[in-house]
Write a protein that holds these residues in place. Structure first.
Motif, mmCIF file in Angstrom:
data_model
loop_
_atom_site.group_PDB
_atom_site.id
_atom_site.type_symbol
_atom_site.label_atom_id
_atom_site.label_comp_id
_atom_site.label_asym_id
_atom_site.label_seq_id
_atom_site.Cartn_x
_atom_site.Cartn_y
_atom_site.Cartn_z
ATOM 1 N N LEU A 1 0.845 -1.187 0.000
ATOM 2 C CA LEU A 1 0.000 0.000 0.000
ATOM 3 C C LEU A 1 0.881 1.238 0.000
ATOM 4 O O LEU A 1 1.950 1.240 0.602
ATOM 5 C CB LEU A 1 -0.907 0.009 1.239
ATOM 6 N N PRO A 2 0.439 2.300 -0.645
ATOM 7 C CA PRO A 2 1.258 3.513 -0.650
ATOM 8 C C PRO A 2 1.384 4.086 0.762
ATOM 9 O O PRO A 2 0.444 4.059 1.545
ATOM 10 C CB PRO A 2 0.486 4.469 -1.562
ATOM 11 N N VAL A 3 2.560 4.593 1.066
ATOM 12 C CA VAL A 3 2.801 5.204 2.367
ATOM 13 C C VAL A 3 2.270 6.629 2.313
ATOM 14 O O VAL A 3 2.622 7.397 1.420
ATOM 15 C CB VAL A 3 4.312 5.203 2.696
ATOM 16 N N ARG A 4 1.405 6.950 3.261
ATOM 17 C CA ARG A 4 0.821 8.289 3.276
ATOM 18 C C ARG A 4 1.750 9.239 4.006
ATOM 19 O O ARG A 4 2.177 8.975 5.121
ATOM 20 C CB ARG A 4 -0.537 8.263 3.960
ATOM 21 N N ALA A 5 2.031 10.342 3.366
ATOM 22 C CA ALA A 5 2.856 11.365 3.996
ATOM 23 C C ALA A 5 2.003 12.140 4.997
ATOM 24 O O ALA A 5 0.789 12.244 4.847
ATOM 25 C CB ALA A 5 3.402 12.312 2.936
ATOM 26 N N ALA A 6 2.660 12.655 6.007
ATOM 27 C CA ALA A 6 1.944 13.474 6.984
ATOM 28 C C ALA A 6 1.440 14.733 6.286
ATOM 29 O O ALA A 6 2.132 15.306 5.448
ATOM 30 C CB ALA A 6 2.872 13.838 8.134
ATOM 31 N N PRO A 7 0.237 15.167 6.613
ATOM 32 C CA PRO A 7 -0.301 16.352 5.933
ATOM 33 C C PRO A 7 0.422 17.622 6.366
ATOM 34 O O PRO A 7 0.939 17.714 7.476
ATOM 35 C CB PRO A 7 -1.761 16.382 6.395
#
Length: 148
Positions: free
Chosen positions: A45-51
């Motif tokens: 799964l793609p790693v979500r960057a912190a907003p």
């Protein structure tokens, strides 16, 4: 066929066939290995960057005098764009009617009677009181404040 051979044949028929399970297990392992090699160790799964977080506070500005809140005469195009692209709070209520206690509450999440900042004068937060900036910093954010 002797009775002994018949018993063996009957026992063989009753035993579950373990070969298909073995073949399926090996096939699953081989498929998983091929997928891991082809993906080169990348996560499934793609790693979500912190907003990104941008907090803007305006002192002594009425919301109904900003374009984002409906004033058609307002000259606030950059703030209006930020409001369209980000999060706009339409029912925000300050914890205090004075700047420093209100900002202290905004950055700590606690009321002035708890954090101790009472007015714009000589009060300051105790070092033990956690703030939004310290929590964000602990999570890897770089924080800054600008006053004009």
């Amino acid at each position: 066929m002797s009775s002994r051979d018949r018993l063996r044949a009957r026992a063989w028929r009753r035993r579950p066939n373990r070969r298909p399970r073995y073949v399926v297990g090996v096939a699953v392992l081989v498929t998983a290995a091929v997928l891991l090699v082809r993906m080169g160790g990348r996560p499934l799964l793609p790693v979500r960057a912190a907003p990104d977080i941008l907090l803007i506070t305006l002192d002594t500005t009425r919301a109904d005098h900003l374009g984002a809140y409906g004033d058609r005469r307002a000259q606030t195009p950059r703030l209006d764009q930020l409001a369209r692209d980000g999060v706009l709070f339409e029912r925000a209520i300050a914890a205090a009617p004075i700047t420093l206690p209100a900002h202290a509450s905004l950055l700590t999440g606690i009321y002035p009677f708890t954090h101790g900042v009472r007015n714009n004068g000589s009060f300051s937060l105790r070092p033990a009181v956690p703030t939004l900036t310290t929590v964000l910093h602990e999570r890897g954010y770089v924080t800054a404040a600008f006053v004009s």
